[in-house]
Design a protein around this motif. Sequence first.
Motif, PDB file in Angstrom:
ATOM      1  N   PRO A 192      16.094  98.938 -59.579  1.00  0.00           N
ATOM      2  CA  PRO A 192      14.639  98.933 -59.515  1.00  0.00           C
ATOM      3  C   PRO A 192      14.040  97.562 -59.880  1.00  0.00           C
ATOM      4  N   TRP A 193      14.834  96.731 -60.555  1.00  0.00           N
ATOM      5  CA  TRP A 193      14.379  95.406 -60.988  1.00  0.00           C
ATOM      6  C   TRP A 193      15.360  94.357 -60.504  1.00  0.00           C
ATOM      7  N   GLN A 194      15.090  93.083 -60.817  1.00  0.00           N
ATOM      8  CA  GLN A 194      15.996  92.003 -60.426  1.00  0.00           C
ATOM      9  C   GLN A 194      16.591  91.273 -61.620  1.00  0.00           C
ATOM     10  N   TRP A 195      16.074  91.502 -62.820  1.00  0.00           N
ATOM     11  CA  TRP A 195      16.540  90.746 -63.981  1.00  0.00           C
ATOM     12  C   TRP A 195      18.016  90.928 -64.277  1.00  0.00           C
ATOM     13  N   GLN A 196      18.587  92.083 -63.942  1.00  0.00           N
ATOM     14  CA  GLN A 196      19.998  92.320 -64.235  1.00  0.00           C
ATOM     15  C   GLN A 196      20.922  91.474 -63.371  1.00  0.00           C
ATOM     16  N   ASP A 197      20.426  90.961 -62.244  1.00  0.00           N
ATOM     17  CA  ASP A 197      21.266  90.159 -61.360  1.00  0.00           C
ATOM     18  C   ASP A 197      21.861  88.947 -62.077  1.00  0.00           C
ATOM     19  N   LYS A 198      21.091  88.329 -62.955  1.00  0.00           N
ATOM     20  CA  LYS A 198      21.574  87.158 -63.704  1.00  0.00           C
ATOM     21  C   LYS A 198      22.596  87.546 -64.760  1.00  0.00           C
ATOM     22  N   ARG A 199      22.687  88.822 -65.049  1.00  0.00           N
ATOM     23  CA  ARG A 199      23.622  89.305 -66.072  1.00  0.00           C
ATOM     24  C   ARG A 199      24.861  89.955 -65.462  1.00  0.00           C
ATOM     25  N   SER A 200      24.994  89.838 -64.160  1.00  0.00           N
ATOM     26  CA  SER A 200      26.196  90.269 -63.428  1.00  0.00           C
ATOM     27  C   SER A 200      26.482  91.760 -63.503  1.00  0.00           C
ATOM     28  N   LEU A 206      39.685  87.397 -73.936  1.00  0.00           N
ATOM     29  CA  LEU A 206      38.929  87.862 -72.770  1.00  0.00           C
ATOM     30  C   LEU A 206      39.703  87.582 -71.488  1.00  0.00           C
ATOM     31  N   ILE A 207      40.271  86.402 -71.383  1.00  0.00           N
ATOM     32  CA  ILE A 207      41.057  86.047 -70.198  1.00  0.00           C
ATOM     33  C   ILE A 207      42.250  86.989 -70.053  1.00  0.00           C
ATOM     34  N   GLN A 208      42.975  87.250 -71.143  1.00  0.00           N
ATOM     35  CA  GLN A 208      44.131  88.156 -71.092  1.00  0.00           C
ATOM     36  C   GLN A 208      43.713  89.582 -70.751  1.00  0.00           C
ATOM     37  N   ALA A 209      42.600  90.031 -71.306  1.00  0.00           N
ATOM     38  CA  ALA A 209      42.106  91.381 -71.009  1.00  0.00           C
ATOM     39  C   ALA A 209      41.773  91.512 -69.516  1.00  0.00           C
ATOM     40  N   LEU A 210      41.148  90.493 -68.948  1.00  0.00           N
ATOM     41  CA  LEU A 210      40.831  90.512 -67.516  1.00  0.00           C
ATOM     42  C   LEU A 210      42.108  90.510 -66.676  1.00  0.00           C
ATOM     43  N   GLN A 270      31.420  82.939 -74.175  1.00  0.00           N
ATOM     44  CA  GLN A 270      32.511  83.110 -73.205  1.00  0.00           C
ATOM     45  C   GLN A 270      32.133  84.047 -72.059  1.00  0.00           C
ATOM     46  N   PHE A 271      30.901  84.528 -72.059  1.00  0.00           N
ATOM     47  CA  PHE A 271      30.482  85.532 -71.082  1.00  0.00           C
ATOM     48  C   PHE A 271      30.594  85.027 -69.646  1.00  0.00           C
ATOM     49  N   HIS A 272      30.474  83.710 -69.455  1.00  0.00           N
ATOM     50  CA  HIS A 272      30.591  83.136 -68.112  1.00  0.00           C
ATOM     51  C   HIS A 272      31.961  83.422 -67.500  1.00  0.00           C
ATOM     52  N   LEU A 309      33.693  86.210 -67.791  1.00  0.00           N
ATOM     53  CA  LEU A 309      33.553  87.542 -67.204  1.00  0.00           C
ATOM     54  C   LEU A 309      32.692  87.492 -65.946  1.00  0.00           C
ATOM     55  N   GLN A 310      31.581  86.760 -66.007  1.00  0.00           N
ATOM     56  CA  GLN A 310      30.692  86.662 -64.848  1.00  0.00           C
ATOM     57  C   GLN A 310      31.381  85.985 -63.662  1.00  0.00           C
ATOM     58  N   ASP A 311      32.167  84.945 -63.918  1.00  0.00           N
ATOM     59  CA  ASP A 311      32.901  84.277 -62.843  1.00  0.00           C
ATOM     60  C   ASP A 311      33.933  85.210 -62.223  1.00  0.00           C
ATOM     61  N   TRP A 312      34.589  86.011 -63.056  1.00  0.00           N
ATOM     62  CA  TRP A 312      35.579  86.963 -62.566  1.00  0.00           C
ATOM     63  C   TRP A 312      34.907  88.032 -61.706  1.00  0.00           C
ATOM     64  N   ILE A 313      33.757  88.513 -62.135  1.00  0.00           N
ATOM     65  CA  ILE A 313      32.994  89.508 -61.367  1.00  0.00           C
ATOM     66  C   ILE A 313      32.574  88.925 -60.019  1.00  0.00           C
TER      67      ILE A 313
END
Length: 153
Positions: A32-40, A77-81, A114-116, A118-122
């Motif tokens: 319904p919104w667009q703000w979540q797009d930046k949060r992947s 995070l990298i190992q978990a992914l 380090q969230f980037h 996860l976002q790059d992986w997504i």
Amino acid sequence: MIRFLVLILVTTVPALAQTQIPGKMEKRIINPWQWQDKRSYVQAVEVKHVEGTLYISGQAAINADGISSNEDMKSQLIQALQNLEQVISKAGYECKGIVRLNIYTTSTAELWPQFHILQDWIAKYDIKQTVTLLEVKSLFETLKVELEATVVK
């Protein structure tokens, strides 16, 4: 003749009703919104014509020998992914089929820088998934982050 037709209907209709017509899996994204797009992530995902659903337990920085990592958040995070990706692949699914991702961390303050990763992986797999992020008091042994997913195909 009528009895014959009734007999055919009685014996074939139940079988036809149980036969699924194979179709291509469809994902519909609801935002319904667009703000979540930046949060992947997306607000909701509707899935139709699913061939299978894979429920994956939390994947963390545990090596093939079952030893938990005591490294920093980035390494974990990298190992978990990598572990999540391996389970998905081994099951015959694809990462782009992830529809739900739950993230558990012992420290959002350590995770945010380090969230980037996860976002790059997504983005790499063009995943459109719902997300829940929870900060918890502790995880198993020395773990700092755990990823739980639902995947469809």
